[in-house]
Design a protein around this motif. Structure first.
Motif: not given
Length: 122
Positions: A17, A19, A49, A57, A59, A64, A66, A68, A70, A80-81, A83
């Motif tokens: 992961s 961020k 995104a 929002t 994505l 999608k 994986r 996220t 915010s 942008l997280q 994973d």
């Protein structure tokens, strides 16, 4: 003006992961639509995104489940997280800001960060 600076990229292994962060320094940040794009080497830049100024929002299907996105308007930042990263996620990642209502094409984004490299490899 809306200067943007990304950070958080790096070299990771598949399944890891990361961020990403993007810090803005302009005024009225909350009134801008914000987005993350990426551009693999030799390929076109793609929208990953977006979060519009009104909270809508988007994505991309390719991330999608994986990734996220915010935003924190008080801190003038977006994130942008990412994973379960895959080798095909290797690219330069950019944050961008749109002063208007358009959000789904890079032409709507007048302000861009310098990009941060994400490399997913064993």
């Amino acid at each position: 003006q809306m200067p943007l600076v990304e950070s958080g990229g790096g070299l990771v292994q598949p399944g890891d992961s990361l961020k990403l962060s993007c810090a803005a320094s302009g005024r009225s940040f909350s009134s801008y639509g914000m987005a993350w794009f990426r551009q693999p080497l030799g390929k076109e830049r793609e929208l990953l995104a977006a979060i519009t100024w009104s909270g809508g929002t988007y994505l991309a299907d390719s991330v999608k489940g994986r990734f996220t996105m915010s935003r924190d308007n008080a801190k003038k930042m977006i994130f942008l997280q990412m994973d379960n990263l895959k080798p095909e996620d290797t690219a330069v990642y950019y944050c961008a800001a749109s002063a208007g209502s358009g959000w789904d094409r890079e032409q709507f984004y007048a302000f861009w960060g310098q990009g941060t490299q994400v490399t997913v490899s064993t």
